[in-house]
Design an enzyme around this catalytic site. Structure first.
Site, short mmCIF file in Angstrom:
data_model
loop_
_atom_site.label_atom_id
_atom_site.label_comp_id
_atom_site.label_asym_id
_atom_site.label_seq_id
_atom_site.Cartn_x
_atom_site.Cartn_y
_atom_site.Cartn_z
N SER A 116 24.19 9.97 -12.19
CA SER A 116 22.85 10.07 -11.61
C SER A 116 22.80 9.49 -10.19
CB SER A 116 21.83 9.34 -12.47
OG SER A 116 21.89 9.78 -13.80
N1 SAH Z 1 24.24 7.79 -17.46
C1 SAH Z 1 25.28 8.64 -16.87
C2 SAH Z 1 24.72 9.95 -16.36
C3 SAH Z 1 25.01 10.91 -17.34
S1 SAH Z 1 24.53 12.59 -17.17
C4 SAH Z 1 26.06 7.94 -15.81
O1 SAH Z 1 25.71 6.80 -15.44
O2 SAH Z 1 27.06 8.48 -15.36
C5 SAH Z 1 23.96 12.83 -18.82
C6 SAH Z 1 24.99 12.66 -19.91
O3 SAH Z 1 24.31 12.87 -21.14
C7 SAH Z 1 26.12 13.68 -19.87
O4 SAH Z 1 27.35 13.02 -19.85
C8 SAH Z 1 25.93 14.49 -21.16
O5 SAH Z 1 27.13 14.92 -21.74
C9 SAH Z 1 25.20 13.47 -22.05
N2 SAH Z 1 24.44 14.04 -23.17
C10 SAH Z 1 23.71 15.17 -23.19
N3 SAH Z 1 23.15 15.35 -24.41
C11 SAH Z 1 23.51 14.27 -25.16
C12 SAH Z 1 23.26 13.88 -26.51
N4 SAH Z 1 22.50 14.61 -27.34
N5 SAH Z 1 23.78 12.72 -26.94
C13 SAH Z 1 24.55 11.95 -26.12
N6 SAH Z 1 24.85 12.28 -24.86
C14 SAH Z 1 24.34 13.42 -24.37
#
Ligand code: SAH
Length: 238
Positions: A88
């Site tokens: 993000s």
């Molecule tokens: N917090 C992260 C940003 C991640 S982007 C960082 O600091 O890098 C969002 C993430 O959510 C992705 O990696 C995606 O694979 C994950 N995601 C999407 N749906 C999800 C679910 N149902 N359970 C767990 N993770 C999920």
């Protein structure tokens, strides 16, 4: 003489790179601060918690992005981390952390570990962080990064975090870093009275809204909209 000079250059190169990253990180924090002021009308404050800003000044974001992205690690922008996912925007990481009202006693759940960067930021402020990631390759990579950087107060799970992580509930704060169309009830259930859930909500086809869900001491729920945002979808395993 030349050989000595060469040796000196080789030995000091990593230190230079680290100094560069340090300087770039200070610049990134200035830009976060400017964005906060620019959006103050929406987010309702002129500055974020100083403890959050201090953590943003410390956590090495370049360690959480692919090597090919390291030169861009301190731009105030989301970046690709593989598997069609992104780390993000630093402003959003700082804002969500601020909105979650975390202190040294907090037990926090994050849904969407991704690179592990947001988990590291939370781990600097909280007692313990649990984080769930649905894409195995990302979860494994994040676990390696967090271990290498000695974030011992983070526990990761690979799986669907749509229903939270019951085993360690309830949580003082829950951050969701992918967007569902509506707020999953399980996440509200897993909040402690007095706790906060920070979550982007909305369809992928439109702009989503960053919302804060508060459960008061009597267990009553209130929701307030903070900001229009764009997040990857919260996917489901089934
Ligand atoms: N917090 C992260 C940003 C991640 S982007 C960082 O600091 O890098 C969002 C993430 O959510 C992705 O990696 C995606 O694979 C994950 N995601 C999407 N749906 C999800 C679910 N149902 N359970 C767990 N993770 C999920």
């Amino acid at each position: 003489m030349f050989r000595f000079l060469l040796l000196f250059m080789v030995l000091s190169a990593p230190a230079h790179a680290e100094n560069d990253f340090f300087a770039q990180r200070q610049q990134m924090v200035k830009e976060i601060d400017e964005t906060v002021r620019y959006t103050s009308g929406q987010i309702g404050k002129m500055a974020l918690d100083i403890r959050v800003m201090d953590v943003m000044r410390r956590v090495p974001r370049h360690e959480f992005v692919p090597v090919s992205m390291q030169a861009f690690a301190y731009l105030n922008q989301p970046l690709p981390i593989g598997n069609n996912q992104t780390i993000s925007q630093p402003y959003i990481v700082a804002l969500m952390t601020d909105l979650a009202d975390i202190n040294k006693e907090s037990v926090v759940l994050e849904v969407g570990t991704g690179s592990g960067y947001q988990a590291a930021v939370l781990a600097e402020l909280a007692q313990f962080v649990y984080s769930v990631e649905i894409v195995e390759a990302l979860g494994r990579q994040a676990a390696l990064t967090l271990k290498r950087l000695a974030y011992d107060n983070v526990k990761l799970r690979i799986g669907d975090g749509y229903h939270g992580w019951m085993e360690y509930a309830p949580y003082d704060a829950i951050l969701v870093t992918a967007a569902p169309e509506t707020i999953p009830q399980a996440l509200i259930d897993q909040l402690k009275p007095g706790g906060k859930l920070v979550i982007p909500v909305g369809k992928q086809s439109s702009i989503q809204t960053l919302q804060v869900v508060e459960k008061n001491k009597q267990g009553r729920i209130s929701v307030h909209d903070v900001l229009p945002v764009g997040f990857v979808p919260l996917t489901r395993s089934q």
